[in-house]
Design an enzyme around this catalytic site. Sequence first.
Site, mmCIF file in Angstrom:
data_model
loop_
_atom_site.group_PDB
_atom_site.id
_atom_site.type_symbol
_atom_site.label_atom_id
_atom_site.label_comp_id
_atom_site.label_asym_id
_atom_site.label_seq_id
_atom_site.Cartn_x
_atom_site.Cartn_y
_atom_site.Cartn_z
ATOM 1 N N HIS A 18 -32.332 7.655 -57.381
ATOM 2 C CA HIS A 18 -31.130 8.832 -57.030
ATOM 3 C C HIS A 18 -32.499 9.251 -56.409
ATOM 4 O O HIS A 18 -32.776 10.382 -56.499
ATOM 5 C CB HIS A 18 -31.083 9.605 -58.302
ATOM 6 C CG HIS A 18 -30.032 8.519 -59.160
ATOM 7 N ND1 HIS A 18 -28.636 8.673 -58.419
ATOM 8 C CD2 HIS A 18 -29.958 7.713 -60.096
ATOM 9 C CE1 HIS A 18 -27.692 7.831 -58.927
ATOM 10 N NE2 HIS A 18 -28.638 7.165 -60.303
ATOM 11 N N SER A 45 -48.046 17.349 -32.561
ATOM 12 C CA SER A 45 -47.390 18.347 -32.069
ATOM 13 C C SER A 45 -48.420 19.256 -30.913
ATOM 14 O O SER A 45 -49.261 19.202 -30.894
ATOM 15 C CB SER A 45 -46.811 19.323 -33.410
ATOM 16 O OG SER A 45 -47.088 20.367 -32.592
ATOM 17 N N LYS A 66 -51.269 18.992 -36.854
ATOM 18 C CA LYS A 66 -50.193 17.551 -36.900
ATOM 19 C C LYS A 66 -50.713 16.204 -36.769
ATOM 20 O O LYS A 66 -50.985 16.071 -36.348
ATOM 21 C CB LYS A 66 -48.282 17.940 -36.661
ATOM 22 C CG LYS A 66 -48.081 19.424 -36.606
ATOM 23 C CD LYS A 66 -47.346 19.373 -38.008
ATOM 24 C CE LYS A 66 -46.012 18.342 -37.236
ATOM 25 N NZ LYS A 66 -44.719 18.567 -38.738
ATOM 26 N N GLU A 95 -39.971 7.145 -37.376
ATOM 27 C CA GLU A 95 -38.659 8.055 -36.994
ATOM 28 C C GLU A 95 -37.223 7.459 -35.518
ATOM 29 O O GLU A 95 -36.720 6.644 -35.676
ATOM 30 C CB GLU A 95 -39.169 9.510 -36.908
ATOM 31 C CG GLU A 95 -39.178 10.108 -37.502
ATOM 32 C CD GLU A 95 -40.422 11.529 -37.212
ATOM 33 O OE1 GLU A 95 -39.391 12.869 -37.520
ATOM 34 O OE2 GLU A 95 -41.663 11.850 -36.211
#
Length: 497
Positions: free
Chosen positions: A162, A295, A301, A308
């Site tokens: 969970h 970024s 970043k 992804e």
Amino acid sequence: MASEQKSWQARISEATDAIAQAFVESISYDWRLYKHDIAGSIAHATMLAKVKLITDADRDAIVNGLREIEKEIDRDGPKWAGFKPELEDIHMCVESELTRRIGEPGRRLHTGRSRNDQVAVDLRLWLNESAGKLCGQLDDLSATLLSLAERSRDIVIPSFTHLQRAQPILAGAEALAWATMFAADEERLQVSQVRGVFYLDLYYDCPLGSGAIAGSSLPLDCGCTASLLEGDPRRFKQGPSNSIESTASRDRACDFVYCCAMIAQHLSRWAEQWIIYMSTEFGFIKIADRYTTSSSMMPQKRNPDMLELIRGRCGNVYGDLFALMTILKGLPIGYNRDLQEDKRIVFRAYDTVSQCLTMAAAIVNSASYDKDRIEPTLDRGFLDATSLAEYLVTKGIPFRTAHHVVGTLVAKCEKSNRYALSQLSVEEMNEVIASSIALSSTDQSQIANRKSQIQITDDVYTCLGAANVVKRYQSAGAAGGKPFEDQLKAWKERLGV
Ligand code: ARG
């Protein structure tokens, strides 16, 4: 090219419309089947000579011509001069160039054959080969996970159910969990394509000899063609069981894309896990900078874009599976041109999964667990609660009572601002044990008896703390201790490293 120039279109009265020609062609992508198409043609020609439908000299001219063409395509790839969109597909391009070179024997090659059985055999050969390649890539990825597991032997992390802290595990055990998922993918591919071990003989059938749909009135030896398609001798056991099914079915393509979808699913779950682990909030995993991007606006970043994309591309492969299933839905038996679309799909699913597997292996190779980030909070979240309950079981307390005892102890810690069970004294624990036993039974004499028997001692601390807990795991496949060592050993044997 005017249609009267297309040898197979004598009955069509006008040239194919340019728009229609561009619409119907598949050579722009099915050229990838050239090796399989040529292998099928060589087997077919050899069989034709065996049954005396062509001469040995015809066969030799065909085989030599095809081998030459194959070499040229090996060299030129999609730029090979024989690939002409007006000839539609790989089958016509190869045959037409062969005939241009060798003349009449080339015109005999298509005896007892149709593009319908030809494409079915090409596709099966391609699926078989591509399944084998994916298996190799899955092994490569598992090897990188095994190596990560080995170099992280001393790293303990929390596991999550969970997405809440659950029990402590060796980081390597989680790495091997992914490898085990990829091993299941490999088995799935082998069962569906490579080994040919399937319940139905249908899966062994070589479609050649089915012709367009009904077979042929010529004395073709389909078993001979099947056995001539070299490679895995179990690839094709026999000729078609049913010529109609053989040219209409795309079951193996569906199986293949499903296998790809499962690999993509596993990759996406792994990628998501690592994306979470790479967040500042977790900080469990570090991967090389070369597999991250920055970024355009936020200078600080370091984004896990490759992970992804692996996660995202799973959506494409699911789409491929759905596309193929939908194309086949309601399709009348016999060949229909709709089936030409199958190749776009299997190629795309294969390419996506294959590229993701390559990327994933590179990322895992560069990865390490960040011990300095993991350790300071490792004893938060009462990861050792189950271990304590199991320790109490070894002292004779029923598991349900032990569960209650530990739940009470956790609550006690939280009330008194202690973050770990190891901060409790043995006396405090014995008190809770005694009152839980009293609560759990109505038989007074039994309670008195149990209370005097069940007194825990200092050795309880050996089952507390994440680092201690992982050493105590004993059950098969467990995430630490000897079972973990056994898994490492099994993986090394499997991969031969
Ligand atoms: N290019 C076709 C395909 O990929 C080959 C079979 C064409 N057959 C036909 N009868 N038009 O499916």
